[in-house]
Design a protein around this motif. Sequence first.
Motif, PDB file in Angstrom:
ATOM      1  N   ALA A 253       0.831  -1.207   0.000  1.00 58.18           N
ATOM      2  CA  ALA A 253       0.000   0.000   0.000  1.00 58.18           C
ATOM      3  C   ALA A 253       0.865   1.256   0.000  1.00 58.18           C
ATOM      4  CB  ALA A 253      -0.937   0.000   1.203  1.00 58.18           C
ATOM      5  N   ALA A 254       1.928   1.248   0.794  1.00 59.77           N
ATOM      6  CA  ALA A 254       2.822   2.408   0.840  1.00 59.77           C
ATOM      7  C   ALA A 254       3.504   2.618  -0.505  1.00 59.77           C
ATOM      8  CB  ALA A 254       3.858   2.229   1.949  1.00 59.77           C
ATOM      9  N   LEU A 255       4.030   1.560  -1.064  1.00 61.64           N
ATOM     10  CA  LEU A 255       4.732   1.635  -2.351  1.00 61.64           C
ATOM     11  C   LEU A 255       3.787   2.119  -3.453  1.00 61.64           C
ATOM     12  CD1 LEU A 255       7.579   1.043  -3.417  1.00 61.64           C
ATOM     13  CD2 LEU A 255       6.824  -1.292  -3.880  1.00 61.64           C
ATOM     14  N   ALA A 256       2.606   1.543  -3.528  1.00 60.34           N
ATOM     15  CA  ALA A 256       1.633   1.923  -4.552  1.00 60.34           C
ATOM     16  C   ALA A 256       1.168   3.366  -4.361  1.00 60.34           C
ATOM     17  CB  ALA A 256       0.442   0.970  -4.529  1.00 60.34           C
ATOM     18  N   THR A 257       1.010   3.787  -3.125  1.00 57.62           N
ATOM     19  CA  THR A 257       0.562   5.157  -2.847  1.00 57.62           C
ATOM     20  C   THR A 257       1.629   6.172  -3.216  1.00 57.62           C
ATOM     21  OG1 THR A 257      -0.913   4.362  -1.116  1.00 57.62           O
ATOM     22  CG2 THR A 257      -0.330   6.696  -1.050  1.00 57.62           C
ATOM     23  N   VAL A 258       2.880   5.862  -2.934  1.00 55.29           N
ATOM     24  CA  VAL A 258       3.963   6.766  -3.332  1.00 55.29           C
ATOM     25  C   VAL A 258       4.059   6.827  -4.857  1.00 55.29           C
ATOM     26  CG1 VAL A 258       6.456   7.210  -3.257  1.00 55.29           C
ATOM     27  CG2 VAL A 258       5.249   6.500  -1.179  1.00 55.29           C
ATOM     28  N   GLN A 259       3.842   5.700  -5.518  1.00 54.01           N
ATOM     29  CA  GLN A 259       3.886   5.699  -6.979  1.00 54.01           C
ATOM     30  C   GLN A 259       2.844   6.652  -7.556  1.00 54.01           C
ATOM     31  OE1 GLN A 259       2.428   2.266  -9.026  1.00 54.01           O
ATOM     32  NE2 GLN A 259       3.487   2.770 -10.917  1.00 54.01           N
TER      33      GLN A 259
END
Length: 150
Positions: free
Chosen positions: A34-40
């Motif tokens: 979720a963190a990785l996708a949100t930063v993307q």
Amino acid sequence: MPGHLARRFQQIAVAMFLVEASEAGFDLTPVQYAALATVQTNPGIDQITLARLITYDRTTITRVVDRLVQRGLLLRRASTRDRRARELAVTEEGLRTLREISPAVEAAQRMLVRGLTEAETAELIRLLRKAIMASDDLSRAYCSAYQDTQ
């Protein structure tokens, strides 16, 4: 009771995510994903904004970001707008990870609702969103009160 059912559904969702991610060759938790996708989708956001967007406390999100930075999936750099803040960006390795894990994440989501029709799935999502929107402010208040007692 709705609370118990929500907790069980969350347990199942996490278990399915972990199995699918592992079988696809990834050591990534749902929160890290979720963190990785949100930063993307929000390049340059800071950790506080990230925590707010995925509704995690600052301490937890710091550990999540630290782990993603250590693994080379995220970069943390000084903000151009506020020298006290750190901006986050997904690395090339992070982008590759998101691309390659996507089928596993989608499979986990499909398995989570495998006993429902498309209409029932849409209704479940609608009702979950409605319940969350009605109580989201309470979760933050209760979480803050709980943390203050620790």
